[in-house]
Enzyme design. Sequence first.
Site, PDB file in Angstrom:
ATOM      1  N   ASP A  59     -21.283 -50.090  14.857  1.00 56.16           N
ATOM      2  CA  ASP A  59     -20.464 -50.600  13.755  1.00 56.16           C
ATOM      3  C   ASP A  59     -20.019 -52.033  14.036  1.00 56.16           C
ATOM      4  O   ASP A  59     -19.440 -52.689  13.165  1.00 56.16           O
ATOM      5  CB  ASP A  59     -19.232 -49.702  13.546  1.00 56.16           C
TER       6      ASP A  59
ATOM      7  N   GLN B 209     -15.095 -43.502  12.061  1.00 56.10           N
ATOM      8  CA  GLN B 209     -14.772 -43.758  10.651  1.00 56.10           C
ATOM      9  C   GLN B 209     -13.318 -44.211  10.522  1.00 56.10           C
ATOM     10  O   GLN B 209     -12.403 -43.536  10.979  1.00 56.10           O
ATOM     11  CB  GLN B 209     -15.034 -42.485   9.821  1.00 56.10           C
TER      12      GLN B 209
ATOM     13  N   LYS C 217     -23.481 -40.959   5.436  1.00 53.40           N
ATOM     14  CA  LYS C 217     -24.134 -41.600   6.580  1.00 53.40           C
ATOM     15  C   LYS C 217     -24.995 -40.576   7.326  1.00 53.40           C
ATOM     16  O   LYS C 217     -26.106 -40.876   7.738  1.00 53.40           O
ATOM     17  CB  LYS C 217     -23.076 -42.229   7.500  1.00 53.40           C
TER      18      LYS C 217
END
Length: 295
Positions: free
Chosen positions: A121, A98, A54
């Site tokens: 996200d 994450q 990412k």
Amino acid sequence: MTATIIDGKQIADRMQAEIAADVVRFQAEFGFPPGLGAILAGDNPASAQYVRMKRRACEAVGFHSVAHIMTASSTQAEVEAAVAEMNADPHIHGILVQLPLPPQINEERILGLVSLDKDVDGFHPVNIGMLGMKGREPRFTPATPTGCMVILKEVGAQIEGANAVVIGRSNIVGLPVALMLMKANATVTVCHSRTKNLPDVVRQADIVIAGIGRPEFVKSDWLKPGAVVIDVGTNRVDDPTTEKGYKFVGDVEFDKALEVAGAITKVPGGVGPMTITMLLHNTLKAARRLAAVPK
Ligand code: NAP
């Protein structure tokens, strides 16, 4: 019938080139680039690899990118402090926590602490709630399900009125993609490990989204001829014919499905590259919103 093979990498490359061009315009207008902050806690090698990928993608499109890497023994207070720091940092417009977090960390609480303005996200409970509610629009939607929806639009799939079957109901794939399909006026059936007669349910589907995590679990004779199949599964299987001794396959029996489906995504090179692209897209969107707010 030979299915169209959907090349997610090609779509992702095109979209990332568009994002890179937008970043140049953004930087010229505001004097700073969009920024993504990643929080990684723990020693899961796959998570570390995802964060690296990412960040590499961020750098390739010209984003500012920072990572807060923490050990597997990090405390709740330390992870919360990392989120608070990124919430307050004016150079960071999107925050990525994450998952999974180490077991001692309360994931729900951490995700709820991410600023709604920076929740690129789309996992903040308010954003997920708005995704599920009629007449509400979340500020951001989760990357992998959004990637699935973009692919469906790219291949011209008729979503409105279609029978869509989602296999898997996880918080990151199955649930949000089912909500997005419902918002797009599909008739949605969500299947999981307790579903009875799964092959018969899948046979009704004009659109199949498979997010199970079991190699080639969905058989070609479960598919309705002409169905559009989005295979989210990414499963590592042994393959002594490859240099590394393994390869990745999806949740759908790809080779045989090619003879039945109308269109199907590749694994790898299908949904995966779209996931990163949608994270970049959301971060640019967040940066534009925040940059437009009068100081
Ligand atoms: P997960 O949290 O383990 O969820 C798996 C889901 O599949 C669960 O809802 C489970 O049902 C269901 N399931 C398991 N066995 C089943 C069976 N025999 N029949 C029907 N349903 C079954 O997994 P996830 O995080 O959603 O990930 C799913 C897959 O997508 C994995 O291969 C993952 O690597 C991949 N993935 C790819 C990307 C990408 O960017 N390409 C992103 C995220 C995930 P229950 O709820 O009943 O347990």
